[in-house]
Design a protein around this motif. Structure first.
Motif, PDB file in Angstrom:
ATOM      1  N   GLU A  70       0.913  -0.721  -0.075  1.00 36.83           N
ATOM      2  CA  GLU A  70      -0.070  -0.167  -0.174  1.00 36.83           C
ATOM      3  C   GLU A  70       0.946   0.946  -0.144  1.00 36.83           C
ATOM      4  OE1 GLU A  70      -2.790   0.103   3.043  1.00 36.83           O
ATOM      5  OE2 GLU A  70      -2.454  -2.115   2.762  1.00 36.83           O
ATOM      6  N   MET A  71       1.655   0.964   0.431  1.00 37.92           N
ATOM      7  CA  MET A  71       2.759   2.484   0.897  1.00 37.92           C
ATOM      8  C   MET A  71       3.879   2.339  -0.459  1.00 37.92           C
ATOM      9  SD  MET A  71       3.927   0.929   4.405  1.00 37.92           S
ATOM     10  CE  MET A  71       5.641   2.191   4.880  1.00 37.92           C
ATOM     11  N   LEU A  72       4.534   1.942  -1.269  1.00 37.02           N
ATOM     12  CA  LEU A  72       4.887   1.961  -2.415  1.00 37.02           C
ATOM     13  C   LEU A  72       4.414   2.324  -3.580  1.00 37.02           C
ATOM     14  CD1 LEU A  72       8.046  -0.372  -1.320  1.00 37.02           C
ATOM     15  CD2 LEU A  72       8.204   2.034  -1.616  1.00 37.02           C
ATOM     16  N   PRO A  73       4.537   3.424  -4.214  1.00 32.59           N
ATOM     17  CA  PRO A  73       3.671   3.448  -5.620  1.00 32.59           C
ATOM     18  C   PRO A  73       4.250   2.635  -6.829  1.00 32.59           C
ATOM     19  CG  PRO A  73       5.517   5.299  -5.376  1.00 32.59           C
ATOM     20  CD  PRO A  73       5.647   4.529  -4.072  1.00 32.59           C
ATOM     21  N   LEU A  74       3.177   2.187  -7.496  1.00 37.49           N
ATOM     22  CA  LEU A  74       2.917   1.175  -8.489  1.00 37.49           C
ATOM     23  C   LEU A  74       3.696  -0.465  -8.329  1.00 37.49           C
ATOM     24  CD1 LEU A  74       5.204   3.553 -11.150  1.00 37.49           C
ATOM     25  CD2 LEU A  74       3.184   2.585 -11.001  1.00 37.49           C
ATOM     26  N   ASN A  75       3.139  -0.311  -6.512  1.00 32.49           N
ATOM     27  CA  ASN A  75       4.158  -1.780  -5.926  1.00 32.49           C
ATOM     28  C   ASN A  75       2.404  -2.870  -6.266  1.00 32.49           C
ATOM     29  OD1 ASN A  75       5.287  -4.311  -5.048  1.00 32.49           O
ATOM     30  ND2 ASN A  75       4.570  -3.210  -3.196  1.00 32.49           N
ATOM     31  N   LYS A  76       2.804  -4.018  -6.951  1.00 31.38           N
ATOM     32  CA  LYS A  76       1.677  -4.649  -7.533  1.00 31.38           C
ATOM     33  C   LYS A  76       2.004  -6.134  -7.717  1.00 31.38           C
ATOM     34  CE  LYS A  76      -1.288  -2.008  -8.673  1.00 31.38           C
ATOM     35  NZ  LYS A  76      -2.662  -1.591  -7.401  1.00 31.38           N
ATOM     36  N   PRO A  77       2.061  -6.525  -5.916  1.00 29.93           N
ATOM     37  CA  PRO A  77       2.811  -8.040  -6.063  1.00 29.93           C
ATOM     38  C   PRO A  77       2.468  -9.840  -6.207  1.00 29.93           C
ATOM     39  CG  PRO A  77       2.719  -6.989  -3.805  1.00 29.93           C
ATOM     40  CD  PRO A  77       2.110  -5.673  -4.455  1.00 29.93           C
ATOM     41  N   LEU A  78       2.618 -10.248  -6.425  1.00 27.89           N
ATOM     42  CA  LEU A  78       2.050 -11.479  -6.149  1.00 27.89           C
ATOM     43  C   LEU A  78       1.540 -12.017  -5.503  1.00 27.89           C
ATOM     44  CD1 LEU A  78       4.822 -13.570  -8.293  1.00 27.89           C
ATOM     45  CD2 LEU A  78       2.887 -11.978  -9.009  1.00 27.89           C
ATOM     46  N   THR A 135     -18.113  -0.154  -1.185  1.00 28.25           N
ATOM     47  CA  THR A 135     -18.843   0.823  -0.879  1.00 28.25           C
ATOM     48  C   THR A 135     -20.244   0.821  -0.776  1.00 28.25           C
ATOM     49  OG1 THR A 135     -17.367   2.503  -2.631  1.00 28.25           O
ATOM     50  CG2 THR A 135     -19.226   3.932  -1.664  1.00 28.25           C
ATOM     51  N   LEU A 136     -20.750   0.299  -1.208  1.00 26.62           N
ATOM     52  CA  LEU A 136     -22.274   0.082  -0.624  1.00 26.62           C
ATOM     53  C   LEU A 136     -22.135  -0.450   0.297  1.00 26.62           C
ATOM     54  CD1 LEU A 136     -25.320  -0.212  -1.986  1.00 26.62           C
ATOM     55  CD2 LEU A 136     -25.075  -2.634  -2.288  1.00 26.62           C
ATOM     56  N   PRO A 192     -14.498   5.018   0.408  1.00 29.12           N
ATOM     57  CA  PRO A 192     -14.390   5.103  -1.096  1.00 29.12           C
ATOM     58  C   PRO A 192     -13.536   3.806  -0.948  1.00 29.12           C
ATOM     59  CG  PRO A 192     -13.968   6.966   0.282  1.00 29.12           C
ATOM     60  CD  PRO A 192     -14.355   6.259   0.850  1.00 29.12           C
ATOM     61  N   GLY A 193     -13.385   3.161  -2.342  1.00 26.95           N
ATOM     62  CA  GLY A 193     -12.723   1.809  -2.987  1.00 26.95           C
ATOM     63  C   GLY A 193     -11.211   1.739  -2.690  1.00 26.95           C
ATOM     64  N   SER A 194     -10.887   2.900  -2.413  1.00 27.15           N
ATOM     65  CA  SER A 194      -9.067   3.372  -1.368  1.00 27.15           C
ATOM     66  C   SER A 194      -9.301   2.544  -0.367  1.00 27.15           C
ATOM     67  CB  SER A 194      -8.843   4.655  -1.779  1.00 27.15           C
ATOM     68  OG  SER A 194      -9.427   5.934  -1.259  1.00 27.15           O
ATOM     69  N   TYR A 195     -10.341   2.600   0.476  1.00 24.71           N
ATOM     70  CA  TYR A 195     -10.015   1.979   1.826  1.00 24.71           C
ATOM     71  C   TYR A 195      -9.681   0.669   1.720  1.00 24.71           C
ATOM     72  CZ  TYR A 195     -10.076   6.558   3.764  1.00 24.71           C
ATOM     73  OH  TYR A 195      -9.975   7.486   4.499  1.00 24.71           O
ATOM     74  N   TRP A 196     -10.327   0.175   0.725  1.00 26.58           N
ATOM     75  CA  TRP A 196      -9.916  -1.777   0.214  1.00 26.58           C
ATOM     76  C   TRP A 196      -9.769  -2.440   0.514  1.00 26.58           C
ATOM     77  CZ3 TRP A 196     -12.988  -5.968  -0.628  1.00 26.58           C
ATOM     78  CH2 TRP A 196     -12.575  -6.919  -1.388  1.00 26.58           C
ATOM     79  N   PHE A 197      -7.834  -1.776   0.379  1.00 25.39           N
ATOM     80  CA  PHE A 197      -6.955  -3.108   0.645  1.00 25.39           C
ATOM     81  C   PHE A 197      -6.352  -2.564   2.232  1.00 25.39           C
ATOM     82  CE2 PHE A 197      -5.784  -2.237  -3.943  1.00 25.39           C
ATOM     83  CZ  PHE A 197      -5.121  -3.427  -3.985  1.00 25.39           C
TER      84      PHE A 197
END
Length: 397
Positions: free
Chosen positions: A198-206, A302-303, A308-313
């Motif tokens: 969540e902290m590092l931008p562009l980080n999409k780990p497996l 959200t429903l 907001p969806g940004s809180y999902w992770f």
């Protein structure tokens, strides 16, 4: 350096430039750590964080340079490679450093909408004071100086090909190891490692939770548990900000949510959905709905949460359930979810319905129709049982 016969030297130049750039970006990444509660972090957590940053940004920088330089080579503009690399390095460093300030302030990363508001808003949406402009200019100059240093050192070391290859192999192994650690930590709910993504931008780990289950390394109960191990239990979201106060007025009705993924509103008419259209005439049709996102994950999240969806992770890493579901459980509602696609991807079982006992996770069947029919049969059995025991909430998709 940039002639045809020096193709190998170009490759080593990119590797060295990426090496020094990843070091600079890793140092800047320390600003992300400053906004996180690291009291429960061990020394290995910090090593893991900087290892992720180093390996991730090494390959991002390397691939971006290689791609754009390849385009320039096609048009026979090889002499511009160093200048191009310098400009790229400067832009990447400036944007990355700016992102650390954005993350410190808003807990989210720079996106296209934010850039549009900043540069195309004419100063009416985002504006900067003279002091801020001086600070921005100073930091940008520092980023340009760092970019010049990275390119200069890469040119100086360009002839040492063996160390360049060693650097590439080391970074690749580091990338594989850090992704492996994240995948296992994600499956075992180790927040200190998961929150790095969540902290590092562009980080999409497996993530490979299902593989761990299939190989018998972990059980379904361990992977889909909503309990956080160790000190993780203290890292809950501050949600809701205040306790939900519900007043009992009148009768408690059964509640049914029926979700049809990707259904357009204009399809609800006599021609395309005649049966559903007839049902809609007996109720209220809301035509001015604002969704929480354009995908299933954010829309449903959200429903049920009002967030907001940004809180999902963050909700996923802390196993935070929907306050609506919690409130209904407190009122004695039974919670059931019957879906053809299952609740583990996206992980609604560990967010919205976290903590709900005996939650149905998936349907049986070899295709979509068979799985949908299985969900319907289970729902009918469950609903018949709950008629005797009392009210219920059900999610169907």
């Amino acid at each position: 350096m940039m002639k045809d016969r020096t193709g190998r030297l170009q490759f080593s130049f990119f590797l060295y430039n990426s090496l020094f750039m990843s070091i600079c970006l890793s140092i800047c990444s320390g600003r992300f750590v400053s906004v996180v509660d690291t009291e429960s972090w061990s020394w290995f957590n910090f090593v893991y964080f900087y290892a992720v940053a180093f390996s991730l940004y090494f390959f991002i920088t390397f691939l971006v340079q290689l791609l754009l330089t390849g385009i320039f080579n096609i048009f026979k503009l090889r002499k511009t490679v160093i200048v191009l690399s310098l400009l790229l390095d400067a832009v990447i460093l400036i944007l990355f450093l700016a992102d650390t300030f954005v993350f410190n302030q808003f807990r989210l990363h720079i996106n296209l909408a934010m850039l549009e508001m900043t540069f195309l808003g004419g100063g009416q949406i985002v504006s900067f004071s003279p002091k801020m402009l001086i600070e921005i200019f100073g930091l940008s100059a520092a980023c340009v100086a760092a970019a010049v240093l990275c390119v200069f050192l890469a040119v100086k070391l360009n002839k040492s090909k063996r160390f360049a290859v060693t650097t590439f192999v080391f970074s690749l192994l580091l990338l594989i190891i850090t992704n492996g650690i994240h995948g296992f930590a994600f499956a075992t709910h180790k927040q200190n490692y998961v929150e790095v993504s969540e902290m590092l931008p562009l980080n999409k780990p497996l993530t490979f939770s299902k593989l761990l289950i299939k190989t018998g390394i972990l059980t379904k109960e361990e992977v889909y548990s909503t309990e956080l191990p160790g000190n993780g239990k203290n890292k809950k979201m501050n949600y809701p900000l205040h306790p939900l106060v519900c007043k009992k007025n009148g009768e408690d009705f059964n509640i049914l949510f029926l979700f049809v993924d990707s259904l357009r509103a204009d399809m609800l008419d006599k021609e395309y959905m005649p049966n559903t259209y007839e049902i809609s005439k007996e109720g209220i049709v809301f035509k001015d709905h604002i969704s929480g996102g354009i995908n299933t994950r954010h829309g449903i999240f959200t429903l049920f949460t009002g967030l907001p969806g940004s809180y999902w992770f963050k909700a996923l890493s802390t196993k935070t359930p929907s306050i609506l579901v919690q409130a209904l459980e407190q009122r004695g509602y039974s919670i059931g979810a019957f879906t053809g696609a299952g609740l583990t991807m996206p992980e609604f079982n560990q967010t919205i319905f976290a903590g709900v006992k005996d939650l149905r996770l998936s349907s049986k069947g070899n295709n979509v129709i068979e799985r949908d029919l299985d969900a319907i049969r289970d729902f009918e059995k469950w609903a018949e049982e709950k008629k005797i025991k009392g009210r219920f909430l059900v999610l169907s998709s």
